[in-house]
Design an enzyme around this catalytic site. Structure first.
Site, mmCIF file in Angstrom:
data_model
loop_
_atom_site.group_PDB
_atom_site.id
_atom_site.type_symbol
_atom_site.label_atom_id
_atom_site.label_comp_id
_atom_site.label_asym_id
_atom_site.label_seq_id
_atom_site.Cartn_x
_atom_site.Cartn_y
_atom_site.Cartn_z
ATOM 1 N N GLU A 1 -1.886 57.846 80.628
ATOM 2 C CA GLU A 1 -2.313 58.740 79.538
ATOM 3 C C GLU A 1 -3.347 59.779 79.987
ATOM 4 O O GLU A 1 -4.366 59.973 79.341
ATOM 5 C CB GLU A 1 -2.846 57.924 78.357
ATOM 6 C CG GLU A 1 -1.795 57.014 77.733
ATOM 7 C CD GLU A 1 -2.238 56.380 76.409
ATOM 8 O OE1 GLU A 1 -3.408 56.567 76.014
ATOM 9 O OE2 GLU A 1 -1.392 55.711 75.780
ATOM 10 N N GLU B 1 4.013 50.452 76.957
ATOM 11 C CA GLU B 1 3.054 49.796 76.061
ATOM 12 C C GLU B 1 3.586 49.885 74.647
ATOM 13 O O GLU B 1 4.168 50.898 74.261
ATOM 14 C CB GLU B 1 1.695 50.521 76.033
ATOM 15 C CG GLU B 1 0.705 50.188 77.080
ATOM 16 C CD GLU B 1 -0.618 50.932 76.829
ATOM 17 O OE1 GLU B 1 -0.987 51.156 75.650
ATOM 18 O OE2 GLU B 1 -1.269 51.291 77.813
#
Length: 275
Positions: A88, A231
């Site tokens: 990220e 995730e």
């Protein structure tokens, strides 16, 4: 890896085996965990720390050193499946290092003595926030802030046959838009199609989010890139009745049932979503 009174890695591996969990993600190459994973048969997604990206992007020798330190001592006893080059970080200060670091790491083991490790795929893990538009799924594109990074990355992944790793959280979409998104839709519990988009019927938000990434990849000129969900989950506390242990259990159990089926998403029917 983060927390108090954590069980040792060997105990965690045994828990995985007992529950027949065949996929594991570790966010950095922890030696104790990698030692425990030897011979386990578990497929491992291992992360490169965000603070290492700049160095790995600078030279191929830095990437070769990383592979020599964290991959070579454990392979093939450890089933490395993916390497996530950053988590990220797009958009952000180190986003520009992701692609060159990926290229250097890929080159570090796709030549010479490590040529046989070609089944280990290099990628990066991104949040859904790399998308600008995401609804309806067919309209999705990478945002103006991320396209300069994501389009070249997507095309590179396309060229080396690697997937894009995406952190997919219907929970966040639901809590940010409770008037537009129903809880059953977010929890895989809707009995009828909630969204009809370009002739495709969506019964759950997870599929809509994954297909939004597929639509963005197609527009970026990378139609062959698979989405791997790196995730997901649902919190079991912190937001009233929306985050209870029973709600989290419902999401997780429905998710597992869904991704282990061969149903796939409306845009990729018959292809289960690796998660």
């Amino acid at each position: 890896m983060l927390g108090n009174d954590l069980p040792p890695p060997t105990e965690v591996i045994n828990m995985y085996k007992l529950n027949q969990i065949g996929l594991m993600r570790i966010y950095e190459p922890n030696h104790e965990a990698l030692k425990a994973l030897r011979g386990s048969g578990i497929n491992v997604l291992v992360g490169v720390r965000n603070d290492e990206l700049q160095q790995l992007a600078s030279t191929e020798s830095a990437a070769e050193d990383w592979v020599a330190a964290y991959i070579r001592p454990y392979w093939p006893q450890v089933n490395f499946r993916y390497i996530a080059v950053g988590n990220e970080v797009i958009p952000g200060e180190v986003a520009r290092y992701v692609l060159p670091a990926m290229q250097n790491l890929h080159n570090a083991w796709s030549s010479g003595v490590l040529n046989s490790i070609e089944q280990i795929k290099v990628s990066t893990a991104v949040a859904m926030s790399v998308l600008g538009e995401s609804y309806p799924p067919s309209a999705a594109t990478f945002s103006q802030d991320t396209a300069a990074y994501m389009v070249p990355i997507a095309r590179y992944l396309n060229s080396i046959g690697a997937p894009l790793l995406v952190n997919v959280y219907p929970y966040f979409t639901y809590v940010e838009n409770p008037s537009d998104v129903s809880l059953p839709y977010a929890l895989f519990a809707s009995e009828s199609a909630v969204v009809i988009d370009d002739g495709l019927s969506y019964y759950n938000l997870f599929d809509a989010m994954v297909d939004a990434v597929y639509a963005s990849l197609e527009k970026a000129g990378a139609p062959q890139v698979r989405v791997v969900v790196s995730e997901t989950g649902w919190p079991s506390g912190g937001n009233g009745n929306v985050t209870t242990p029973s709600t989290a259990q419902k999401y997780n159990s429905n998710l597992i049932r869904h991704v282990l089926s061969s149903h796939g998403t409306p845009r990729r029917l018959g292809k289960s979503v690796e998660t």
